[in-house]
Design a protein around this motif. Structure first.
Motif: not given
Lengths: 316, 316
Positions: B18-21, B51-55, B163-170, B305-310
């Motif tokens: 997850l960190f790498l992604a 990848r499916s999660l949008g990373y 903030r760290f975990y939120a920025a990871l998408g958690k 409905p709006h997954p992370r991407s890019g």
């Protein structure tokens, strides 16, 4: 099939909508004057969800009638689904009367979560076709139906009930013993007790508790139950490995929780209600309901890649 | 950001992926000879899900290094995520050593579910930047992280961890007190206790219990937590109405459950394992895991409905 729905509360209305969407003919028995209007309004509210689930809901209320005479209401019924008040005397007298008026082949089902079939059927001459078919609210959305025979229910009636609910698109599970609360409500109550304990201890607010559940065990249990989840959490040796690693820790958590009984005192209830108001009070309940329904539909669609379609008349 | 992952077990590997992604540089510290290979294999297994999660997972292992010297491993770390054995002495000595070698600004996080930050940091000179960041397995899939400060954790470090975990998408949730098991594992254990009790009573099999959960409360709690669910189950008066109708019944279920302590005896454990083997033993664990992951991905996609991407490089 002719289905008689006894009691036009929230559960009875939702059942009625689901029965109609499955192509059945529904007679609703409820002595309240406003029952027909409430039922029609309630079914109209369920209709978009049923359509999203793949049911053909065209003209479905054309097969809906009302009757405020119990004998007449059940006379032609193939199935009776009862949703009356949770009072023992009421249910016992009701089933004794239904038994006299209905066809001997009618299947007699109660939505009760609180009273066993054995207790409800105590005044019947032949309780062999009476049993519990307990849905999870709302019945037209949540798949589970707990099928719970009483001591005197005939095995053939249990089989019929299982087939009846399965044909509706439900997931019926037959419980092997009568226990207060059956299974799903007991499980729900167990998690709710710990939820209240954590809020009472000031560890989290009700809103944070909900966030925790939705973002961890809710997602987990929507896709696999607790046993399979732990089987997959135990590494290569599965559930045995899980127990080897975690049984002691789990046992300690159980012991720790047991030392903290939770009593819903007036003070604790008021504290919970205040937090609920702070967290959810600003949004109308109907708006929250619509959001929940949309999410549940989305999850059901995500987990069932081939939704039902065009089989609305399939099991008449 | 430079992140050092201590301990390359299942959790450490999933965190690393997850960190790498998320575009971070990851150093893995683990003294086992086969750690690099296991980590690379494990990250490769996580990659399709990420990848499916949008990373954007392109070349993400180019930012992965290994180090079997603890001082060196943490020297450049902005964040340390610890996933070592759940032994008190090990963790205490580890953090005392990390504190000496790491930058004073490094954020020191433990994935532990069993040991509090207060306990783990007992040998540190300054425990102000050490706290719990407890994920739910697997960390790269399940959103929740329980952020639990110790008695001596600085509020600013808690804010940074959030903030760290939120920025990871958690979805980080900050718990206000240290309690054994924190919140999610306590809730899970509470439901598991009742699950075991129902199977022990012969009411359902483990497979039926799982079916019940998936088809009722799992679906419910994936979309709304227990408090909001009951708020919506109480009619127009919300949670207050729920308590008015059901508090007595719930209290009786709690009392009834309390009369039946559950002890994971060898005999009971064997009985559960036999049923698990009967229900799930025919399918390889990896196949069941793949099915679960696909379903969890589908549910997450359905609810977001709006997954992370890019945004893989967004928070370097």
């Amino acid at each position: 099939m002719n289905i008689t729905v006894i009691g036009a509360g929230v559960i009875g209305i939702s059942w009625s909508a689901l029965f109609l969407a499955n192509g059945h003919t529904v007679t609703v028995y409820d002595v309240a004057d406003d029952a027909p209007q409430r039922v029609r309004d309630g079914i109209a509210q369920c209709e978009p969800t049923l359509r999203s689930l793949g049911y053909d809901t065209t003209d479905m209320t054309a097969r809906l009638t009302f009757c405020d005479d119990l004998d007449e209401a059940v006379r032609e019924a193939d199935v009776v689904q009862e949703n009356g008040p949770e009072r023992r005397d009421f249910k016992r007298r009701l089933w004794a009367q239904v038994e006299k008026a209905a066809k001997p082949t009618a299947l007699l089902l109660s939505s009760s979560s609180g009273m066993t079939a054995t207790s409800q059927s105590a005044l019947m001459t032949d309780p062999g076709r009476m049993l519990i078919g307990h849905p999870f609210n709302p019945p037209h959305m949540i798949p589970l139906v707990e099928v719970v025979p009483g001591e005197n229910t005939a095995p053939s009636a249990v089989d019929e009930a299982m087939r009846f609910y399965a044909a509706l698109g439900k997931t019926p599970i037959r419980l092997r013993r009568e226990i207060p609360g059956f299974a799903a409500n007991r499980l729900q109550a167990a998690l709710f007790k710990e939820s209240v304990a954590l809020v009472r201890a000031g560890m989290v607010t009700v809103e944070e508790l909900d966030e925790i559940v939705v973002n961890s065990i809710g997602l987990r249990w929507a896709t696999a139950g607790p046993f399979q989840s732990f089987h997959l959490g135990g590494g290569p040796s599965g559930f045995r490995g899980y127990l080897d690693h975690f049984a002691t820790g789990v046992q300690l958590l159980w012991l720790h929780a047991a030392t903290r009984p939770v009593v819903l005192t007036t003070r604790l209830k008021n504290r919970l209600v205040r937090q609920i108001d702070d967290s959810f009070g600003a949004r109308p309940i109907q708006e929250l309901e619509a959001e929940r329904d949309a999410k549940q539909l989305a999850v059901r669609a995500a987990l069932a890649p081939h939704p039902r379609s065009g089989d609305g008349d399939g099991d008449r």
